[in-house]
Write a protein that holds these residues in place. Structure first.
Motif, PDB file in Angstrom:
ATOM      1  N   ASN A 162      54.214  -9.165 -19.608  1.00  0.00           N
ATOM      2  CA  ASN A 162      55.467  -8.632 -19.493  1.00  0.00           C
ATOM      3  C   ASN A 162      56.329  -7.729 -19.974  1.00  0.00           C
ATOM      4  O   ASN A 162      56.863  -6.557 -19.810  1.00  0.00           O
ATOM      5  CB  ASN A 162      56.317  -9.437 -18.582  1.00  0.00           C
ATOM      6  CG  ASN A 162      56.142 -10.075 -17.096  1.00  0.00           C
ATOM      7  OD1 ASN A 162      56.794  -9.702 -16.501  1.00  0.00           O
ATOM      8  ND2 ASN A 162      55.661 -11.056 -17.105  1.00  0.00           N
ATOM      9  N   GLN A 200      64.330 -15.604 -17.016  1.00  0.00           N
ATOM     10  CA  GLN A 200      63.640 -14.549 -16.042  1.00  0.00           C
ATOM     11  C   GLN A 200      64.682 -13.262 -16.906  1.00  0.00           C
ATOM     12  O   GLN A 200      63.968 -11.965 -16.856  1.00  0.00           O
ATOM     13  CB  GLN A 200      63.385 -15.455 -14.769  1.00  0.00           C
ATOM     14  CG  GLN A 200      62.421 -15.946 -14.976  1.00  0.00           C
ATOM     15  CD  GLN A 200      61.777 -15.990 -13.314  1.00  0.00           C
ATOM     16  OE1 GLN A 200      61.294 -15.291 -12.230  1.00  0.00           O
ATOM     17  NE2 GLN A 200      60.943 -17.294 -13.399  1.00  0.00           N
ATOM     18  N   VAL A 226      55.223 -13.748 -21.187  1.00  0.00           N
ATOM     19  CA  VAL A 226      56.038 -13.191 -21.048  1.00  0.00           C
ATOM     20  C   VAL A 226      55.824 -12.134 -22.163  1.00  0.00           C
ATOM     21  O   VAL A 226      55.880 -10.764 -21.913  1.00  0.00           O
ATOM     22  CB  VAL A 226      57.246 -14.645 -22.262  1.00  0.00           C
ATOM     23  CG1 VAL A 226      57.779 -13.000 -23.150  1.00  0.00           C
ATOM     24  CG2 VAL A 226      57.934 -15.638 -21.305  1.00  0.00           C
ATOM     25  N   LEU A 279      63.763 -11.525 -19.885  1.00  0.00           N
ATOM     26  CA  LEU A 279      62.727 -10.388 -19.951  1.00  0.00           C
ATOM     27  C   LEU A 279      62.529  -9.777 -19.280  1.00  0.00           C
ATOM     28  O   LEU A 279      61.893  -8.639 -19.689  1.00  0.00           O
ATOM     29  CB  LEU A 279      61.433 -11.559 -19.198  1.00  0.00           C
ATOM     30  CG  LEU A 279      60.335 -11.725 -18.696  1.00  0.00           C
ATOM     31  CD1 LEU A 279      59.600 -11.148 -20.355  1.00  0.00           C
ATOM     32  CD2 LEU A 279      59.290 -12.682 -18.350  1.00  0.00           C
ATOM     33  N   GLY A 313      55.609 -15.934 -17.252  1.00  0.00           N
ATOM     34  CA  GLY A 313      56.758 -15.644 -16.331  1.00  0.00           C
ATOM     35  C   GLY A 313      57.577 -16.442 -15.458  1.00  0.00           C
ATOM     36  O   GLY A 313      58.150 -16.564 -15.128  1.00  0.00           O
TER      37      GLY A 313
END
Length: 248
Positions: free
Chosen positions: A97, A140, A94, A143, A132
């Motif tokens: 990302n 998701q 996470v 995110l 992820g």
């Protein structure tokens, strides 16, 4: 600050799919871009982001013409995209990302923005070291939105953020969009098939049909308009061999 699209046209090959599209969004304001599949919604925001090159018209950010700029320069100018289907990096954590989303910012800005994203989405803070691809669909999507916010944009373009999500998760995502507008002062263009939800968060809405804006106005007026239903049902009666924008 204003993001304006003036007489925007775009084509795939020789087939024009956007025809003189005009829309305006102010910083701290959400507008909805509505229409049936194939109406040109995704192509519009891809053109704004620099992923599709306009064939005519202008994209103005506070009067500066960004038309034809590549995506990385559009990002540096203050525009961010939440793509349809999330498109997170599933093998990265996470936090990794999110850090990718902040590549145009300094290290200090990234650390500060990470704190803001975790405050907006506490679930991401709890899962910051989780890969992820193991997140739920709703996580998701959080995110993907958080990654876009890491560049500290003035405007965020959101392509079908509720697609494939359960109703309760859809509600939480749209509450987050409202907080982004209210607390962060970020403007946005929301492409959304869920018309009721889109109109509930938007200050103004534009309806596309076959690549042209056929209706615009405040949400209450549009919600009561029979033309809105026509825009969704009318796509089936397009001319033979007409191009359908599969990206909505």
């Amino acid at each position: 600050m204003t993001l304006a699209v003036e007489n925007l046209c775009a084509a795939y090959g020789e087939i024009e799919v956007l025809h003189d599209v005009n829309l305006t969004v102010e910083k701290g304001q959400i507008i909805a871009l509505l229409g049936a599949n194939g109406a040109g919604k995704s192509t519009t925001i891809k053109a704004i982001m620099g992923l599709v090159k306009p064939s005519a018209g202008r994209i103005l950010l506070d009067g500066r013409d960004l038309s034809g700029w590549p995506a990385h320069l559009a990002a540096r100018a203050g525009i961010a995209l939440v793509p349809e289907g999330r498109k997170i990096f599933k093998k990265m954590t996470v936090e990794e990302n999110l850090q990718v989303g902040g590549v145009v910012r300094t290290g200090a800005e990234v650390r500060e923005q990470l704190a803001d994203i975790y405050a907006l989405f506490p679930r991401l803070a709890e899962r910051r070291r989780q890969v992820g691809g193991t997140l739920s669909g709703g996580e998701q999507q959080m995110l993907a939105i958080g990654r876009a916010l890491m560049s500290r944009p003035s405007f965020i373009l959101m392509d079908e953020p509720s697609l494939g999500l359960a109703p309760l998760v859809v509600e939480s995502v749209h509450q987050a969009i409202e907080r982004i507008r209210r607390e962060m002062g970020i403007g946005g263009i929301l492409v959304e098939q869920n018309v009721a939800v889109a109109l509930s968060v938007a200050a103004r809405a534009y309806v596309l049909m076959r690549g042209s804006v056929v209706l615009e106005g405040d949400p209450k007026t549009l919600a009561a308009s029979p033309q809105l239903k026509d825009a969704y049902l009318g796509m089936a009666s397009g001319p033979p061999n007409s191009y359908q924008d599969t990206g909505h």
